[in-house]
Motif scaffolding. Sequence first.
Motif, PDB file in Angstrom:
ATOM      1  N   ALA A 130       0.803  -1.293  -0.069  1.00 42.08           N
ATOM      2  CA  ALA A 130      -0.005  -0.054   0.090  1.00 42.08           C
ATOM      3  C   ALA A 130       1.027   1.203   0.009  1.00 42.08           C
ATOM      4  N   THR A 131       0.699   2.073  -1.217  1.00 43.60           N
ATOM      5  CA  THR A 131       1.601   3.347  -1.247  1.00 43.60           C
ATOM      6  C   THR A 131       0.859   4.410  -0.696  1.00 43.60           C
ATOM      7  N   ALA A 132      -0.488   4.469  -0.788  1.00 42.74           N
ATOM      8  CA  ALA A 132      -1.101   5.738  -0.324  1.00 42.74           C
ATOM      9  C   ALA A 132      -2.778   5.209  -0.092  1.00 42.74           C
ATOM     10  N   VAL A 133      -3.342   6.228   0.749  1.00 40.35           N
ATOM     11  CA  VAL A 133      -4.592   5.929   1.270  1.00 40.35           C
ATOM     12  C   VAL A 133      -5.548   7.031   0.847  1.00 40.35           C
ATOM     13  N   LEU A 134      -6.770   6.780   0.253  1.00 41.33           N
ATOM     14  CA  LEU A 134      -7.776   7.485   0.214  1.00 41.33           C
ATOM     15  C   LEU A 134      -9.005   7.150   1.160  1.00 41.33           C
ATOM     16  N   TYR A 135      -9.292   8.166   1.984  1.00 43.27           N
ATOM     17  CA  TYR A 135     -10.204   7.770   3.183  1.00 43.27           C
ATOM     18  C   TYR A 135     -10.961   9.134   3.329  1.00 43.27           C
ATOM     19  N   ALA A 136     -12.526   8.615   3.773  1.00 41.78           N
ATOM     20  CA  ALA A 136     -13.432   9.499   3.965  1.00 41.78           C
ATOM     21  C   ALA A 136     -14.400   8.959   5.129  1.00 41.78           C
ATOM     22  N   GLN A 137     -14.525   9.356   6.128  1.00 41.91           N
ATOM     23  CA  GLN A 137     -15.291   9.064   7.259  1.00 41.91           C
ATOM     24  C   GLN A 137     -16.878   9.100   6.905  1.00 41.91           C
TER      25      GLN A 137
END
Length: 194
Positions: A130-137
Amino acid sequence: AGPRTATALGYGAKGEAGLRGRTGRSGKEGPPGSRGPRGRKGQKGQAGPPGAPCQRAYAAFSVGRREGLHSSDDFQAVTFDTELVNLDSAFDLASGRFLCAVPGIYFLSLNVHTWNYKETYLHVMCNRRATAVLYAQPSERSVMQTQSLLLPLDAGDTVWVRMFQRDRDNAIYGEHGDLYITFSGHLVKPATEL
């Protein structure tokens, strides 16, 4: 008194030339002379063989997904159904993976639309890392989320998007009429120029 002769002076007649002696050592080199006059221009030569063609490296993809997606496993690859750009067919829609053929620095961008009251949790993957995360609550409002990065890739590396399920319902929104989910990448600089 008459003219003086060699005999009269006590000298004998001139003898024959003797053998040539050995050559002596060379003297010191003298200073360079002045530049001579310019010669005539020569004839034009023949053309040489053609050179190798200039290798210009290109690599780019841009794909989309029209259908929304809910996580069903702990780790799930996001697949795509829309091809916008796919040079050399390097991106496989069915597996959701881009296979790098031209090593170098790549710019990658992931865009998604969140789903109301659902978590959005994605990773941009390089091979199994995993190189980067895209996250939204979770929220009562859905929003567009984006993640972009520069990443060095070697030939044979794969880049893909993974949905990561946790204890909440993880989803990205989509509908058949519009394109809310896109994943794009292009070569910024080939490894041969680094």
